[in-house]
Motif scaffolding. Structure first.
Motif, PDB file in Angstrom:
ATOM      1  N   THR A 102      11.825  15.851   6.887  1.00 39.15           N
ATOM      2  CA  THR A 102      10.580  15.285   7.389  1.00 39.15           C
ATOM      3  C   THR A 102       9.429  15.927   6.633  1.00 39.15           C
ATOM      4  OG1 THR A 102      11.502  14.870   9.573  1.00 39.15           O
ATOM      5  CG2 THR A 102       9.095  14.926   9.406  1.00 39.15           C
ATOM      6  N   ALA A 103       8.704  15.103   5.896  1.00 40.27           N
ATOM      7  CA  ALA A 103       7.528  15.550   5.140  1.00 40.27           C
ATOM      8  C   ALA A 103       6.289  15.234   5.972  1.00 40.27           C
ATOM      9  CB  ALA A 103       7.458  14.830   3.801  1.00 40.27           C
ATOM     10  N   THR A 104       5.398  16.222   6.093  1.00 39.70           N
ATOM     11  CA  THR A 104       4.155  16.041   6.845  1.00 39.70           C
ATOM     12  C   THR A 104       2.990  16.528   5.996  1.00 39.70           C
ATOM     13  OG1 THR A 104       5.312  16.391   8.932  1.00 39.70           O
ATOM     14  CG2 THR A 104       2.915  16.607   8.975  1.00 39.70           C
ATOM     15  N   ALA A 105       1.936  15.731   5.951  1.00 38.85           N
ATOM     16  CA  ALA A 105       0.710  16.095   5.250  1.00 38.85           C
ATOM     17  C   ALA A 105      -0.431  16.069   6.263  1.00 38.85           C
ATOM     18  CB  ALA A 105       0.431  15.119   4.109  1.00 38.85           C
ATOM     19  N   THR A 106      -1.223  17.149   6.261  1.00 40.26           N
ATOM     20  CA  THR A 106      -2.330  17.286   7.210  1.00 40.26           C
ATOM     21  C   THR A 106      -3.623  17.537   6.444  1.00 40.26           C
ATOM     22  OG1 THR A 106      -0.812  18.242   8.838  1.00 40.26           O
ATOM     23  CG2 THR A 106      -3.170  18.574   9.215  1.00 40.26           C
ATOM     24  N   VAL A 107      -4.653  16.768   6.755  1.00 41.20           N
ATOM     25  CA  VAL A 107      -5.946  16.903   6.092  1.00 41.20           C
ATOM     26  C   VAL A 107      -6.571  18.252   6.459  1.00 41.20           C
ATOM     27  CG1 VAL A 107      -8.283  15.950   5.838  1.00 41.20           C
ATOM     28  CG2 VAL A 107      -6.324  14.401   6.131  1.00 41.20           C
ATOM     29  N   THR A 108      -6.961  19.023   5.427  1.00 41.69           N
ATOM     30  CA  THR A 108      -7.596  20.327   5.648  1.00 41.69           C
ATOM     31  C   THR A 108      -9.049  20.367   5.201  1.00 41.69           C
ATOM     32  OG1 THR A 108      -6.798  21.159   3.525  1.00 41.69           O
ATOM     33  CG2 THR A 108      -5.424  21.599   5.482  1.00 41.69           C
ATOM     34  N   LYS A 124      10.353  19.771   6.396  1.00 41.25           N
ATOM     35  CA  LYS A 124      11.220  20.514   7.303  1.00 41.25           C
ATOM     36  C   LYS A 124      12.563  19.817   7.449  1.00 41.25           C
ATOM     37  CE  LYS A 124       7.657  22.788   9.955  1.00 41.25           C
ATOM     38  NZ  LYS A 124       7.295  23.302  11.271  1.00 41.25           N
ATOM     39  N   VAL A 125      13.578  20.634   7.684  1.00 33.09           N
ATOM     40  CA  VAL A 125      14.913  20.165   8.047  1.00 33.09           C
ATOM     41  C   VAL A 125      15.286  20.930   9.304  1.00 33.09           C
ATOM     42  CG1 VAL A 125      17.360  20.108   7.399  1.00 33.09           C
ATOM     43  CG2 VAL A 125      15.607  19.630   5.670  1.00 33.09           C
ATOM     44  N   ARG A 126      15.586  20.203  10.359  1.00 36.13           N
ATOM     45  CA  ARG A 126      15.925  20.829  11.641  1.00 36.13           C
ATOM     46  C   ARG A 126      14.907  21.904  12.039  1.00 36.13           C
ATOM     47  NH1 ARG A 126      20.559  19.873   8.977  1.00 36.13           N
ATOM     48  NH2 ARG A 126      20.712  21.959   8.118  1.00 36.13           N
ATOM     49  N   LYS A 127      13.631  21.548  11.960  1.00 36.84           N
ATOM     50  CA  LYS A 127      12.507  22.406  12.365  1.00 36.84           C
ATOM     51  C   LYS A 127      12.296  23.639  11.495  1.00 36.84           C
ATOM     52  CE  LYS A 127      12.649  20.815  17.120  1.00 36.84           C
ATOM     53  NZ  LYS A 127      12.663  21.166  18.521  1.00 36.84           N
TER      54      LYS A 127
END
Length: 140
Positions: A102-108, A124-127
């Protein structure tokens, strides 16, 4: 943090917005990536070699997971037409065939004059974090 599901205009992008994408890594993914990239490292493509490595089985190319950010940026946030300025990758753990990443991108940060958007990026893989880094995108 709010979850964004569709591309939005530059003026509506806010710090804290995030998007995610998940995909399970398959043997076909690894073989296709090896063919496209030219990286036929046996730790990725040879079961016998990988069994004798520190990982004990084949691992996916790190840039397969890293490429998921391109999917996020080009289709969700900032969305169609945006262009990479930079991306860093810190590879923390291996990704094995069959793992769901799971790829996550967050605006900073946002620079309105230069029309740049900055992100924290994590896979992440399995948290557990397998890749982290930062990205900068230009939005026309």
């Amino acid at each position: 943090m709010s979850e964004v599901t569709l591309s939005i205009p530059f003026e509506q992008i806010k710090i804290g917005m995030s998007v995610s994408y998940s995909q399970t890594i398959t043997d076909a993914d690894v073989k296709q990536f090896a063919g496209i990239s030219g990286d036929h490292n046996p730790v990725h493509v040879d079961d016998v070699f990988a069994e004798n490595s520190r990982y004990k089985k084949r691992i996916a190319h790190g840039l397969i997971s890293g490429s998921f950010f391109s999917a996020l940026f080009g289709t969700k946030l900032p969305g169609p037409g945006c262009v990479y300025v930079s991306q860093s990758f810190n590879f923390k753990r291996p990704v094995y065939l069959g793992d769901t990443v799971t790829a996550t991108a967050t605006v900073t940060n946002i620079e309105p004059i230069k029309r740049r958007v900055f992100f924290d990026t994590v896979c992440k893989v399995r948290k557990k974090t397998v890749i982290d880094g930062v990205a900068e995108l230009y939005v026309p």
